[in-house]
Design an enzyme around this catalytic site. Structure first.
Site, short mmCIF file in Angstrom:
data_model
loop_
_atom_site.label_atom_id
_atom_site.label_comp_id
_atom_site.label_asym_id
_atom_site.label_seq_id
_atom_site.Cartn_x
_atom_site.Cartn_y
_atom_site.Cartn_z
N TYR A 1 -11.87 -0.87 13.55
CA TYR A 1 -10.50 -0.47 13.22
C TYR A 1 -9.58 -0.69 14.43
O TYR A 1 -8.53 -1.33 14.31
CB TYR A 1 -10.48 1.01 12.79
CG TYR A 1 -9.10 1.60 12.66
CD1 TYR A 1 -8.34 1.39 11.51
CD2 TYR A 1 -8.52 2.34 13.70
CE1 TYR A 1 -7.05 1.91 11.39
CE2 TYR A 1 -7.25 2.87 13.59
CZ TYR A 1 -6.52 2.64 12.43
OH TYR A 1 -5.24 3.16 12.33
N GLY B 1 0.82 -1.22 0.00
CA GLY B 1 0.00 0.00 0.00
C GLY B 1 0.84 1.26 0.00
O GLY B 1 0.55 2.20 0.74
N ASN C 1 2.19 -2.18 5.49
CA ASN C 1 1.70 -0.81 5.72
C ASN C 1 0.24 -0.62 5.34
O ASN C 1 -0.48 0.13 6.00
CB ASN C 1 2.55 0.18 4.92
CG ASN C 1 1.89 1.53 4.81
OD1 ASN C 1 1.90 2.34 5.74
ND2 ASN C 1 1.25 1.80 3.66
N ILE D 1 -1.45 11.35 12.12
CA ILE D 1 -0.52 11.70 11.04
C ILE D 1 -1.29 12.51 10.01
O ILE D 1 -2.34 12.06 9.52
CB ILE D 1 0.08 10.44 10.38
CG1 ILE D 1 0.68 9.49 11.44
CG2 ILE D 1 1.10 10.82 9.32
CD1 ILE D 1 1.76 10.08 12.32
N LYS E 1 -6.42 -3.37 14.72
CA LYS E 1 -5.03 -2.96 14.94
C LYS E 1 -4.49 -3.56 16.25
O LYS E 1 -3.31 -3.91 16.32
CB LYS E 1 -4.92 -1.43 14.95
CG LYS E 1 -5.13 -0.81 13.57
CD LYS E 1 -3.98 -1.15 12.60
CE LYS E 1 -4.06 -0.33 11.32
NZ LYS E 1 -2.91 -0.56 10.42
N SER F 1 -1.35 0.98 15.08
CA SER F 1 -2.01 2.29 15.27
C SER F 1 -2.16 2.59 16.75
O SER F 1 -2.36 1.68 17.56
CB SER F 1 -3.40 2.25 14.63
OG SER F 1 -4.09 3.46 14.90
N1 LIG Z 1 -2.85 8.32 8.74
C1 LIG Z 1 -2.84 8.18 10.07
O1 LIG Z 1 -3.02 9.14 10.82
C2 LIG Z 1 -2.61 6.81 10.68
C3 LIG Z 1 -2.73 6.67 12.07
C4 LIG Z 1 -2.52 5.43 12.64
C5 LIG Z 1 -2.20 4.34 11.84
N2 LIG Z 1 -2.09 4.50 10.49
C6 LIG Z 1 -1.76 3.31 9.69
O2 LIG Z 1 -0.64 3.58 8.87
C7 LIG Z 1 -0.78 2.90 7.62
C8 LIG Z 1 -0.71 3.91 6.49
O3 LIG Z 1 -1.62 4.95 6.75
P1 LIG Z 1 -2.19 5.88 5.59
O4 LIG Z 1 -3.04 6.92 6.25
O5 LIG Z 1 -1.08 6.29 4.69
O6 LIG Z 1 -3.12 4.78 4.89
P2 LIG Z 1 -4.20 4.91 3.73
O7 LIG Z 1 -3.83 6.01 2.82
O8 LIG Z 1 -5.55 4.92 4.33
O9 LIG Z 1 -3.98 3.49 3.05
C9 LIG Z 1 -2.72 3.12 2.52
C10 LIG Z 1 -2.91 2.31 1.30
O10 LIG Z 1 -3.43 1.04 1.63
C11 LIG Z 1 -3.94 0.50 0.44
N3 LIG Z 1 -5.00 -0.45 0.73
C12 LIG Z 1 -6.03 -0.31 1.61
N4 LIG Z 1 -6.80 -1.41 1.59
C13 LIG Z 1 -6.22 -2.26 0.68
C14 LIG Z 1 -6.54 -3.57 0.21
N5 LIG Z 1 -7.58 -4.26 0.69
N6 LIG Z 1 -5.75 -4.12 -0.73
C15 LIG Z 1 -4.70 -3.44 -1.20
N7 LIG Z 1 -4.32 -2.22 -0.80
C16 LIG Z 1 -5.09 -1.64 0.14
C17 LIG Z 1 -4.44 1.65 -0.42
O11 LIG Z 1 -3.90 1.48 -1.72
P3 LIG Z 1 -4.54 2.17 -3.05
O12 LIG Z 1 -4.60 3.64 -2.76
O13 LIG Z 1 -3.57 1.81 -4.11
O14 LIG Z 1 -5.89 1.56 -3.25
C18 LIG Z 1 -3.90 2.88 0.30
O15 LIG Z 1 -3.26 3.82 -0.54
C19 LIG Z 1 -2.11 2.14 7.69
O16 LIG Z 1 -1.90 0.83 8.11
C20 LIG Z 1 -2.88 2.93 8.76
O17 LIG Z 1 -3.86 2.16 9.40
C21 LIG Z 1 -2.30 5.70 9.90
#
Ligand SMILES: NC(=O)c1ccc[n+]([C@@H]2O[C@H](COP(=O)([O-])OP(=O)(O)OC[C@H]3O[C@@H](n4cnc5c(N)ncnc54)[C@H](OP(=O)(O)O)[C@@H]3O)[C@@H](O)[C@H]2O)c1
Length: 242
Positions: A155, A13, A91, A187, A159, A142
């Site tokens: 969610y 991802g 990720n 983030i 996690k 998370s």
């Molecule tokens: N952002 C935050 O504040 C935050 C906080 C705590 C934890 N996290 C964790 O950190 C990681 C990255 O966060 P993020 O905000 O950058 O994530 P995001 O943009 O929501 O998702 C990352 C990527 O995961 C891919 N994805 C989701 N479901 C999928 C599936 N079933 N099959 C294949 N690909 C899939 C998507 O790819 P495509 O776009 O190509 O479809 C997306 O671009 C995640 O695990 C998230 O839970 C984030």
């Protein structure tokens, strides 16, 4: 010689946002990097160009992580393309807001398929290769896996399960493979900053996190002594302390 010269990494991802920053940080340190994406093909192409500009091998594969067969096939292609695997970063993740009592079976299963089952299946497929290379796994958990967020029950639970899976993998697959987990807090990356200002105010470090902050945590586990295993590192500016 950079710390990850000659190493091969897979980041799921990673077309954009946190995954992209992780992939770039690994490439910056000399790794060859494969990424997966599902819907973000143009962003994946751009990330591959940016990875290749760091000097290593880079390619992207489309993979729906809800599909166990696609996972097996993708890991096999990654290993073939990179000539092995040293670092796996699980990720990809899914986030949604729903009142606890409104979460359906479909909501529950989809979020667990992506956030919990997929990291297990990707790691299981990669295991023989990681064993061969004395490799590492870093799962992205998370802060929500440590604190109950009432409108994100599935969610948070998915996690929390991933955190436990990381510990279980660390014990089951030692001594060949080290397994750790990075748990990001709030983030902010490209969204309207003002909407998240209240989080920054209640964060001891007085700002929200960046994708690069999370990537730094991953890089630590990617380069640390493998004696450090089974650990959870929150990257949250102290938000979880308050
Ligand atoms: N952002 C935050 O504040 C935050 C906080 C705590 C934890 N996290 C964790 O950190 C990681 C990255 O966060 P993020 O905000 O950058 O994530 P995001 O943009 O929501 O998702 C990352 C990527 O995961 C891919 N994805 C989701 N479901 C999928 C599936 N079933 N099959 C294949 N690909 C899939 C998507 O790819 P495509 O776009 O190509 O479809 C997306 O671009 C995640 O695990 C998230 O839970 C984030």
């Amino acid at each position: 010689m950079k710390p990850l010269s000659g190493k091969s990494a897979l980041v799921t991802g990673a077309a954009k946002r946190i995954g992209r920053a992780i992939a770039l940080a690994l490439a910056e340190q000399g790794a060859n990097v494969a990424i997966t994406y599902r819907n973000s093909a143009p962003e994946a192409e751009q990330t591959v160009r940016d990875l290749a500009a760091r000097g290593g091998k880079a390619f992207a594969l489309r993979c729906d992580l809800e599909d166990p067969q696609a996972i097996e096939a993708t890991v096999a292609k990654v290993v073939e393309g990179l000539g092995g695997l040293d670092i796996l970063v699980n990720n990809a993740g899914m986030f949604e807001s729903i009142a606890l009592e409104d979460i359906s079976v479909e909501h529950w299963d989809r979020i667990f398929a992506t956030n919990t089952r997929a990291p297990f299946l990707v790691a299981r497929a990669a295991l023989p290769h990681l064993r061969a290379s004395q490799g590492r796994i870093v799962n992205i958990g998370s802060l929500g896996g440590l604190h109950p967020w009432p409108t994100h029950g599935h969610y948070c639970t998915s996690k929390a399960a991933l955190h436990m899976l990381s510990e279980t993998m660390a014990k089951a697959w030692a001594p060949e493979v080290s397994v750790n987990c990075v748990a990001p807090g709030m983030i902010v990356q490209g969204e309207i900053e003002e909407a998240y200002e209240h989080f920054a105010r209640k964060t001891p470090m007085q700002r929200n996190g960046t994708a690069e902050d999370v990537a730094a945590g991953v890089l630590f586990f990617a380069t640390a002594p493998t004696f450090i295993t089974g650990q959870l590192l929150t990257v949250d500016g102290g938000l979880g302390l308050s």
